[in-house]
Design a protein around this motif. Structure first.
Motif, short mmCIF file in Angstrom:
data_model
loop_
_atom_site.label_atom_id
_atom_site.label_comp_id
_atom_site.label_asym_id
_atom_site.label_seq_id
_atom_site.Cartn_x
_atom_site.Cartn_y
_atom_site.Cartn_z
N SER A 27 0.79 -1.23 0.00
CA SER A 27 0.00 0.00 0.00
C SER A 27 0.82 1.28 0.00
CB SER A 27 -0.97 0.01 1.18
OG SER A 27 -0.30 -0.25 2.38
N PRO A 65 -3.18 -3.85 2.45
CA PRO A 65 -3.37 -2.52 3.05
C PRO A 65 -3.98 -2.56 4.45
CG PRO A 65 -4.01 -2.46 0.76
CD PRO A 65 -3.71 -3.90 1.08
N GLN A 68 -1.52 -2.12 7.43
CA GLN A 68 -1.16 -0.76 7.83
C GLN A 68 -2.35 -0.04 8.43
OE1 GLN A 68 0.82 0.52 4.07
NE2 GLN A 68 2.19 1.55 5.49
N LEU A 84 -3.82 4.65 0.75
CA LEU A 84 -3.18 3.34 0.94
C LEU A 84 -3.99 2.23 0.27
CD1 LEU A 84 -1.97 3.63 4.65
CD2 LEU A 84 -0.60 3.81 2.55
N GLN A 85 -5.31 2.31 0.37
CA GLN A 85 -6.16 1.31 -0.27
C GLN A 85 -6.03 1.38 -1.80
OE1 GLN A 85 -9.76 2.44 1.74
NE2 GLN A 85 -9.71 0.61 3.03
N ASN A 87 -3.42 2.58 -3.52
CA ASN A 87 -2.07 2.09 -3.85
C ASN A 87 -2.02 0.56 -3.79
OD1 ASN A 87 -1.08 4.66 -4.14
ND2 ASN A 87 -0.04 4.71 -2.17
N GLY A 88 -2.64 0.00 -2.75
CA GLY A 88 -2.67 -1.44 -2.60
C GLY A 88 -3.38 -2.13 -3.75
N TYR A 89 -4.49 -1.57 -4.17
CA TYR A 89 -5.24 -2.14 -5.29
C TYR A 89 -4.39 -2.13 -6.55
CZ TYR A 89 -8.74 -2.80 -8.92
OH TYR A 89 -9.43 -3.26 -10.01
#
Length: 180
Positions: A27, A65, A68, A84-85, A87-89
């Motif tokens: 993430s 994610p 974190q 962060l979600q 980015n993680g996806y």
């Protein structure tokens, strides 16, 4: 790259097989952006060093994610949590694509100053997605610590390599003989 070469050389002394465990979050802020780069550099080093006659297994441990987000200071910040979600996806989509390159006809290509990589292989032999190990109503710091311990337990169980198959059944994980 030189440091990785040195570590792989040391690990392979005595004609031993080598297991490489790579931990990262997906993430952001934890190295996820260079996950594929590091995996393919290791594969290139193995090929350049002539280690193909040994079994060199790459394991990827990817913290989702929610790991974190289990830290209260992060999870309680809506803008940061959303970033962060997202980015993680994006990272998981890329990793999914790279893990299926042999089937989808994709390639990983990278030109560095001293070497180039062009591969249709998956970045790792086994990719473990690690969710937060707890309930949403629990103390976030406890969830975070438990998640890190769970990931360490998986790695230790893989590295110990007991003789019989099924040694990870107690953790609900089964490793195929194809990964060895």
């Amino acid at each position: 790259r030189m440091r990785l070469e040195m570590l792989l050389t040391e690990a392979a002394k005595g004609d031993k097989d080598v297991d490489v465990c790579i931990y990262t979050g997906v993430s952001g802020g934890t190295g996820g952006a260079i996950f594929a780069d590091v995996c393919y550099i290791i594969q290139d080093i193995v090929a350049c060093m002539g280690m193909q006659h040994r079994i060199v297994t790459l394991f990827g441990y990817l913290f989702l994610p929610e790991t974190q987000l289990s830290i209260p200071a992060i999870g309680q910040n809506p803008a940061l949590a959303k970033a962060l979600q997202m980015n993680g996806y994006a990272a998981l989509k890329e990793i999914d694509y790279l893990m299926s390159q042999e089937k989808n006809g994709g390639r990983f290509q990278q030109d560095n100053q001293t070497f180039s990589i062009d591969s249709q292989k998956a970045p790792v032999h086994l990719c473990c997605l690690i969710p937060a190990a707890g309930q949403t109503d629990e103390d976030g710091e406890a969830v975070y610590r438990r998640t890190l311990r769970m990931a360490a337990d998986w790695a230790i169980a893989l590295l110990v390599k007991p003789a019989e198959f099924g040694y990870m059944d107690y953790m609900g994980v089964q490793i195929s003989t194809e990964c060895r």
